[in-house]
Design a protein around this motif. Structure first.
Motif, PDB file in Angstrom:
ATOM      1  N   ARG A 207       1.245  41.431  14.085  1.00 20.15           N
ATOM      2  CA  ARG A 207       1.482  42.145  12.834  1.00 20.15           C
ATOM      3  C   ARG A 207       2.942  42.026  12.401  1.00 20.15           C
ATOM      4  NH1 ARG A 207       3.246  47.181  11.065  1.00 20.15           N
ATOM      5  NH2 ARG A 207       2.139  48.018   9.217  1.00 20.15           N
ATOM      6  N   ALA A 208       3.851  42.007  13.366  1.00 17.53           N
ATOM      7  CA  ALA A 208       5.282  41.936  13.045  1.00 17.53           C
ATOM      8  C   ALA A 208       5.624  40.691  12.233  1.00 17.53           C
ATOM      9  CB  ALA A 208       6.103  41.959  14.333  1.00 17.53           C
ATOM     10  N   GLU A 209       4.872  39.594  12.458  1.00 15.90           N
ATOM     11  CA  GLU A 209       5.132  38.369  11.690  1.00 15.90           C
ATOM     12  C   GLU A 209       4.779  38.546  10.217  1.00 15.90           C
ATOM     13  OE1 GLU A 209       4.361  34.977  15.129  1.00 15.90           O
ATOM     14  OE2 GLU A 209       3.252  34.893  13.252  1.00 15.90           O
ATOM     15  N   LEU A 210       3.636  39.178   9.954  1.00 16.66           N
ATOM     16  CA  LEU A 210       3.197  39.365   8.573  1.00 16.66           C
ATOM     17  C   LEU A 210       4.143  40.289   7.819  1.00 16.66           C
ATOM     18  CD1 LEU A 210      -0.651  39.718   9.165  1.00 16.66           C
ATOM     19  CD2 LEU A 210       0.643  37.660   8.581  1.00 16.66           C
ATOM     20  N   ILE A 211       4.656  41.304   8.506  1.00 16.84           N
ATOM     21  CA  ILE A 211       5.616  42.205   7.878  1.00 16.84           C
ATOM     22  C   ILE A 211       6.941  41.485   7.639  1.00 16.84           C
ATOM     23  CG2 ILE A 211       6.882  44.368   8.134  1.00 16.84           C
ATOM     24  CD1 ILE A 211       3.820  44.635   7.687  1.00 16.84           C
ATOM     25  N   ASP A 212       7.388  40.723   8.620  1.00 20.10           N
ATOM     26  CA  ASP A 212       8.681  40.043   8.518  1.00 20.10           C
ATOM     27  C   ASP A 212       8.692  38.993   7.407  1.00 20.10           C
ATOM     28  OD1 ASP A 212      11.288  39.359   9.084  1.00 20.10           O
ATOM     29  OD2 ASP A 212      10.865  38.317  10.956  1.00 20.10           O
ATOM     30  N   ILE A 213       7.672  38.141   7.360  1.00 23.14           N
ATOM     31  CA  ILE A 213       7.668  37.052   6.377  1.00 23.14           C
ATOM     32  C   ILE A 213       7.591  37.596   4.950  1.00 23.14           C
ATOM     33  CG2 ILE A 213       5.160  36.675   6.332  1.00 23.14           C
ATOM     34  CD1 ILE A 213       7.840  33.900   6.338  1.00 23.14           C
ATOM     35  N   ASN A 214       6.976  38.759   4.777  1.00 23.76           N
ATOM     36  CA  ASN A 214       6.809  39.325   3.440  1.00 23.76           C
ATOM     37  C   ASN A 214       7.902  40.308   3.050  1.00 23.76           C
ATOM     38  OD1 ASN A 214       4.012  38.509   2.206  1.00 23.76           O
ATOM     39  ND2 ASN A 214       3.640  38.804   4.391  1.00 23.76           N
ATOM     40  N   ASN A 215       8.815  40.600   3.950  1.00 24.53           N
ATOM     41  CA  ASN A 215       9.870  41.564   3.654  1.00 24.53           C
ATOM     42  C   ASN A 215      11.229  41.047   4.127  1.00 24.53           C
ATOM     43  OD1 ASN A 215       8.417  44.117   2.583  1.00 24.53           O
ATOM     44  ND2 ASN A 215       7.192  43.554   4.361  1.00 24.53           N
ATOM     45  N   GLY A 216      11.495  41.149   5.424  1.00 28.29           N
ATOM     46  CA  GLY A 216      12.800  40.767   5.941  1.00 28.29           C
ATOM     47  C   GLY A 216      13.188  39.332   5.658  1.00 28.29           C
ATOM     48  N   TRP A 217      12.220  38.412   5.835  1.00 21.91           N
ATOM     49  CA  TRP A 217      12.543  37.005   5.640  1.00 21.91           C
ATOM     50  C   TRP A 217      12.955  36.719   4.203  1.00 21.91           C
ATOM     51  CZ3 TRP A 217      14.169  33.106   8.219  1.00 21.91           C
ATOM     52  CH2 TRP A 217      14.134  31.835   7.664  1.00 21.91           C
ATOM     53  N   ILE A 218      12.305  37.372   3.248  1.00 22.98           N
ATOM     54  CA  ILE A 218      12.624  37.155   1.839  1.00 22.98           C
ATOM     55  C   ILE A 218      14.080  37.504   1.554  1.00 22.98           C
ATOM     56  CG2 ILE A 218      12.060  37.845  -0.528  1.00 22.98           C
ATOM     57  CD1 ILE A 218       9.961  36.104   0.905  1.00 22.98           C
ATOM     58  N   SER A 219      14.593  38.508   2.229  1.00 23.75           N
ATOM     59  CA  SER A 219      15.973  38.933   1.985  1.00 23.75           C
ATOM     60  C   SER A 219      17.001  38.002   2.619  1.00 23.75           C
ATOM     61  CB  SER A 219      16.180  40.360   2.514  1.00 23.75           C
ATOM     62  OG  SER A 219      16.098  40.392   3.934  1.00 23.75           O
ATOM     63  N   ARG A 220      16.570  37.174   3.592  1.00 19.58           N
ATOM     64  CA  ARG A 220      17.539  36.323   4.273  1.00 19.58           C
ATOM     65  C   ARG A 220      17.287  34.831   4.089  1.00 19.58           C
ATOM     66  NH1 ARG A 220      14.593  38.593   8.715  1.00 19.58           N
ATOM     67  NH2 ARG A 220      16.278  40.077   9.028  1.00 19.58           N
ATOM     68  N   VAL A 221      16.200  34.446   3.412  1.00 24.92           N
ATOM     69  CA  VAL A 221      15.838  33.038   3.361  1.00 24.92           C
ATOM     70  C   VAL A 221      16.927  32.180   2.722  1.00 24.92           C
ATOM     71  CG1 VAL A 221      14.503  33.388   1.228  1.00 24.92           C
ATOM     72  CG2 VAL A 221      14.077  31.373   2.641  1.00 24.92           C
ATOM     73  N   ARG A 222      17.540  32.642   1.645  1.00 22.70           N
ATOM     74  CA  ARG A 222      18.565  31.819   0.997  1.00 22.70           C
ATOM     75  C   ARG A 222      19.779  31.612   1.906  1.00 22.70           C
ATOM     76  NH1 ARG A 222      17.867  30.877  -4.498  1.00 22.70           N
ATOM     77  NH2 ARG A 222      16.208  32.091  -5.492  1.00 22.70           N
ATOM     78  N   SER A 223      20.207  32.645   2.592  1.00 25.00           N
ATOM     79  CA  SER A 223      21.369  32.504   3.472  1.00 25.00           C
ATOM     80  C   SER A 223      21.048  31.615   4.664  1.00 25.00           C
ATOM     81  CB  SER A 223      21.857  33.878   3.938  1.00 25.00           C
ATOM     82  OG  SER A 223      20.867  34.541   4.706  1.00 25.00           O
ATOM     83  N   VAL A 224      19.806  31.701   5.185  1.00 23.81           N
ATOM     84  CA  VAL A 224      19.399  30.825   6.283  1.00 23.81           C
ATOM     85  C   VAL A 224      19.352  29.378   5.817  1.00 23.81           C
ATOM     86  CG1 VAL A 224      17.504  30.218   7.838  1.00 23.81           C
ATOM     87  CG2 VAL A 224      18.141  32.607   7.542  1.00 23.81           C
ATOM     88  N   ASN A 225      18.692  29.131   4.691  1.00 22.34           N
ATOM     89  CA  ASN A 225      18.575  27.760   4.185  1.00 22.34           C
ATOM     90  C   ASN A 225      19.945  27.138   3.917  1.00 22.34           C
ATOM     91  OD1 ASN A 225      15.840  28.176   4.298  1.00 22.34           O
ATOM     92  ND2 ASN A 225      15.478  28.036   2.095  1.00 22.34           N
ATOM     93  N   ALA A 226      20.884  27.946   3.462  1.00 22.38           N
ATOM     94  CA  ALA A 226      22.218  27.432   3.138  1.00 22.38           C
ATOM     95  C   ALA A 226      22.965  26.941   4.371  1.00 22.38           C
ATOM     96  CB  ALA A 226      23.030  28.508   2.434  1.00 22.38           C
ATOM     97  N   GLN A 227      22.514  27.341   5.564  1.00 22.61           N
ATOM     98  CA  GLN A 227      23.182  26.931   6.804  1.00 22.61           C
ATOM     99  C   GLN A 227      22.565  25.675   7.423  1.00 22.61           C
ATOM    100  OE1 GLN A 227      24.125  30.443   9.464  1.00 22.61           O
ATOM    101  NE2 GLN A 227      22.977  31.514   7.869  1.00 22.61           N
ATOM    102  N   VAL A 228      21.523  25.136   6.798  1.00 21.95           N
ATOM    103  CA  VAL A 228      20.868  23.926   7.318  1.00 21.95           C
ATOM    104  C   VAL A 228      21.700  22.717   6.909  1.00 21.95           C
ATOM    105  CG1 VAL A 228      18.801  22.484   7.222  1.00 21.95           C
ATOM    106  CG2 VAL A 228      18.592  24.987   7.262  1.00 21.95           C
ATOM    107  N   THR A 229      22.108  21.911   7.882  1.00 23.94           N
ATOM    108  CA  THR A 229      22.995  20.779   7.613  1.00 23.94           C
ATOM    109  C   THR A 229      22.353  19.430   7.924  1.00 23.94           C
ATOM    110  OG1 THR A 229      23.987  20.986   9.823  1.00 23.94           O
ATOM    111  CG2 THR A 229      25.062  22.179   8.020  1.00 23.94           C
ATOM    112  N   VAL A 230      21.021  19.405   8.034  1.00 25.95           N
ATOM    113  CA  VAL A 230      20.294  18.155   8.276  1.00 25.95           C
ATOM    114  C   VAL A 230      19.361  17.897   7.094  1.00 25.95           C
ATOM    115  CG1 VAL A 230      20.407  18.369  10.788  1.00 25.95           C
ATOM    116  CG2 VAL A 230      18.467  19.371   9.540  1.00 25.95           C
ATOM    117  N   PRO A 231      18.845  16.679   6.941  1.00 24.06           N
ATOM    118  CA  PRO A 231      17.914  16.379   5.847  1.00 24.06           C
ATOM    119  C   PRO A 231      16.677  17.270   5.879  1.00 24.06           C
ATOM    120  CG  PRO A 231      18.743  14.350   6.791  1.00 24.06           C
ATOM    121  CD  PRO A 231      19.208  15.452   7.694  1.00 24.06           C
TER     122      PRO A 231
END
Length: 303
Positions: A207-231
């Motif tokens: 259940r924690a995954e469904l809550i995280d992907i629909n709430n917490g992850w949305i708030s951090r996805v842009r900052s996480v993606n911005a740290q990706v330095t590979v293709p």
């Protein structure tokens, strides 16, 4: 295409707790080596409610397509799935998955990476979020690039409210009709054998995954993606019901990888959330494998 993957088990030490960390899955068996002297070692990470079998459904098998090209693939059962040890979610179960699998993939590279250009990670849905978090952590092992599908930036109110209302229990079994309605596009986008064929890899989801992907992850996805330095290779099904999905959102998602040297992102027309299981699935998998091989060649040219 008949899957011939063999079961896989790896035992390690959990970097967060120092306890035993077991990860199960399956790996393919390339019959002949690829024409290139070095190819990537591909790690595949499934999404929620599926096991590693997601990547090895008869007629839709990424593992078999890769084997035909001489490319090794190890599809892992994420923590808490099949025989893999669960992880404590902490602030984010997605980030906890990423930390555990970063450690495991490093050990797999030491054991299976000889002669390969590096590691390429393919992730679907929640597995795609985990994949971007792994890449954002800039692991010490040689990460060539990533391919993600079933991940965007915004979740519709309907799915979020439905997942927030789930009973407060550790594992959730989504009813088949509910799951099929959000994982698949219209009937004409997939074979008549689907979604039934996909049910062989169904399982319960933390259940924690469904809550995280629909709430917490949305708030951090842009900052996480911005740290990706590979293709980055990113694809999203046109009829994905789990995300707000249109060409603008797909372009915005691709643009969020501000530090990646190459970003190939777009919608996949005529497909739902699980693009792999639609008529468009073969094209998706072949494009992911082609991108992985391109990253491998680029790595060789740079060394």
């Amino acid at each position: 295409m008949t899957p011939t993957a063999i079961p896989f088990t790896h035992t390690s030490t959990d970097p967060r707790t120092s306890g035993v960390l077991t990860v199960t899955g399956r790996r393919n068996t390339p019959q002949t080596p690829a024409a290139a002297a070095r190819v990537p070692l591909i790690i595949a990470i499934h999404g929620g409610t599926y096991t590693s079998g997601y990547f090895d459904i008869e007629g839709y098998s990424l593992l078999e397509r890769a084997a035909a090209l001489g490319v090794p693939v190890i599809a892992l059962d994420r923590p808490g799935y099949a025989g893999s040890t669960p992880v404590e979610p902490g602030e984010s179960i997605i980030l906890a998955n990423a930390e555990a699998l970063t450690h495991v993939i490093g050990e797999l590279w030491q054991q299976h990476g000889d002669g390969h250009a590096g590691v390429f990670v393919i992730g679907h849905s929640i597995g795609g979020a985990v994949t971007t978090a792994i890449a954002a952590g800039q692991p010490t092992w040689p990460l060539l690039g990533i391919a993600v599908s079933g991940c965007l930036l915004q979740v519709p109110d309907g799915p979020r409210m439905a997942f927030d209302a789930l009973p407060d229990i550790l594992m959730i079994d989504l009813p088949g009709p509910m799951k099929d309605s959000v994982m698949f596009g219209p009937a004409w986008t997939h074979a008549t054998t689907m979604p039934e064929l996909s049910h062989s890899c169904d399982t319960s989801v933390p259940r924690a995954e469904l809550i995280d992907i629909n709430n917490g992850w949305i708030s951090r996805v842009r900052s996480v993606n911005a740290q990706v330095t590979v293709p980055v290779h990113a694809r999203q099904g046109e009829f994905d019901a789990l995300w707000i999905t249109d060409a603008g959102q797909a372009a915005d998602y691709a643009a969020s990888f501000t530090s990646a040297p190459v970003v190939d992102g777009r919608l996949v027309l005529n497909a739902g959330h699980c693009v792999d299981f639609h008529h468009a699935g073969a094209a998706l998998q072949l494009s992911q494998l082609a991108f992985a091989l391109e990253c491998s060649v680029a790595k060789q040219d740079a060394t």
